[in-house]
Design an enzyme around this catalytic site. Sequence first.
Site, short mmCIF file in Angstrom:
data_model
loop_
_atom_site.label_atom_id
_atom_site.label_comp_id
_atom_site.label_asym_id
_atom_site.label_seq_id
_atom_site.Cartn_x
_atom_site.Cartn_y
_atom_site.Cartn_z
N ARG A 92 -96.76 70.27 89.70
CA ARG A 92 -97.66 70.18 91.00
C ARG A 92 -98.52 68.93 90.95
O ARG A 92 -98.91 68.52 90.05
CB ARG A 92 -98.40 71.49 90.97
CG ARG A 92 -97.91 72.88 90.94
CD ARG A 92 -97.52 73.35 92.43
NE ARG A 92 -97.17 74.59 92.32
CZ ARG A 92 -96.03 74.90 93.46
NH1 ARG A 92 -95.83 74.36 94.36
NH2 ARG A 92 -95.64 76.14 93.14
N ASN A 108 -100.33 62.35 81.57
CA ASN A 108 -99.01 62.91 82.12
C ASN A 108 -97.94 62.40 81.43
O ASN A 108 -97.84 61.16 81.08
CB ASN A 108 -98.63 62.78 83.62
CG ASN A 108 -97.88 63.64 83.99
OD1 ASN A 108 -97.30 64.82 83.48
ND2 ASN A 108 -97.33 63.26 85.31
N THR A 109 -97.07 63.50 81.10
CA THR A 109 -95.66 62.60 80.61
C THR A 109 -94.46 62.73 81.68
O THR A 109 -94.78 63.46 82.34
CB THR A 109 -95.06 63.68 79.37
OG1 THR A 109 -94.86 64.94 79.95
CG2 THR A 109 -95.93 63.90 78.32
N HIS A 110 -93.62 61.77 81.51
CA HIS A 110 -92.88 61.65 82.65
C HIS A 110 -91.52 61.20 81.96
O HIS A 110 -91.36 60.17 81.43
CB HIS A 110 -93.23 60.80 83.73
CG HIS A 110 -92.22 60.58 85.12
ND1 HIS A 110 -92.14 61.61 85.86
CD2 HIS A 110 -91.42 59.59 85.37
CE1 HIS A 110 -91.42 61.29 86.61
NE2 HIS A 110 -90.95 60.01 86.45
N ASP A 142 -103.49 59.26 88.02
CA ASP A 142 -104.55 58.56 89.00
C ASP A 142 -104.08 59.34 90.33
O ASP A 142 -103.55 60.43 90.19
CB ASP A 142 -104.42 57.37 89.11
CG ASP A 142 -102.94 56.48 89.64
OD1 ASP A 142 -102.72 55.48 89.72
OD2 ASP A 142 -102.09 57.54 89.94
N GLY A 144 -102.08 58.62 92.68
CA GLY A 144 -100.58 58.41 93.07
C GLY A 144 -99.93 59.33 92.55
O GLY A 144 -100.05 60.19 91.70
N ASP A 146 -97.13 59.44 89.73
CA ASP A 146 -96.85 58.89 88.67
C ASP A 146 -97.07 57.34 88.48
O ASP A 146 -96.07 56.78 88.00
CB ASP A 146 -95.35 59.27 88.12
CG ASP A 146 -95.21 60.40 88.14
OD1 ASP A 146 -94.10 61.15 88.81
OD2 ASP A 146 -95.88 61.36 87.25
C1 GRF Z 1 -90.86 67.18 80.91
O1 GRF Z 1 -89.70 66.17 80.90
C2 GRF Z 1 -91.86 66.68 81.62
O2 GRF Z 1 -92.07 65.24 81.77
C3 GRF Z 1 -91.27 66.85 83.15
O3 GRF Z 1 -90.95 68.15 83.06
C4 GRF Z 1 -90.42 68.50 81.79
C5 GRF Z 1 -91.12 69.49 80.93
O4 GRF Z 1 -90.41 70.05 80.15
N1 GRF Z 1 -92.40 66.97 84.15
P1 GRF Z 1 -90.82 71.26 79.32
O5 GRF Z 1 -91.50 72.24 80.25
O6 GRF Z 1 -92.07 70.57 78.48
O7 GRF Z 1 -89.76 71.77 78.43
#
Ligand code: GRF
Length: 202
Positions: A92, A108-110, A142, A144, A146
């Site tokens: 979200r 955040n991870t992307h 931030d 925006g 990502d």
């Molecule tokens: C990850 O790749 C995250 O960066 C992205 O959704 C995925 C989540 O995977 N937003 P999980 O729920 O940690 O298995």
Amino acid sequence: MRVLTVAVLISGAGSNLRALLEAASAPDYPARIIAIGADREAAGFEHAEAFGIPTFLVPFREFESREAWGRELGVQLAAWQPDLVVLSGMMRLLPADLVAQWAPRIINTHPAYLPEFPGAHGVRDAIASGTTQTGASVIVVDHGIDSGPILAQERIAILPGDDEAALHERIKPVERRLLIDVVRRIATGEIDLSAATAAASN
Ligand code: GRF
């Protein structure tokens, strides 16, 4: 050294959360997860139970607006007062007020090599673009999509015949390794989130 307290927000399977929970179980890891929250009944809550970490649920669909949902999420986070908030599969967009309340102590991870392929379908978009490489990134959240300062990222090849699921499963281990390392470096002070944010705004 003081241990960094971390709250993690998820929406899904939480496999990246699981990796962080396992890393934080090591006695010499300088951070510990104190709470896990979600915007829906996330399967990843099973990892919280396995590690005995308290959870909180703020169901997006039960609020009349994103802003109202964000306010309640902010109340839940404030109750735990974590040093750092980690979005790990939180699907979200956070309302501006919530980002303002926590930035820059929110990362955040992307699953892409930002600024390439931002948004909810980064893996699918990378494949659709026909490019031969994508990546994984850890950023400061931030206002925006990502678009915040990049704290760590690594290239990952797109192989012929890769579909979204296969590529995403190859990206996630890299995300996990980057996330575990970034959280450690924030905890040790090696990464200064305020400085990273200030540098990005220059
Ligand atoms: C990850 O790749 C995250 O960066 C992205 O959704 C995925 C989540 O995977 N937003 P999980 O729920 O940690 O298995």
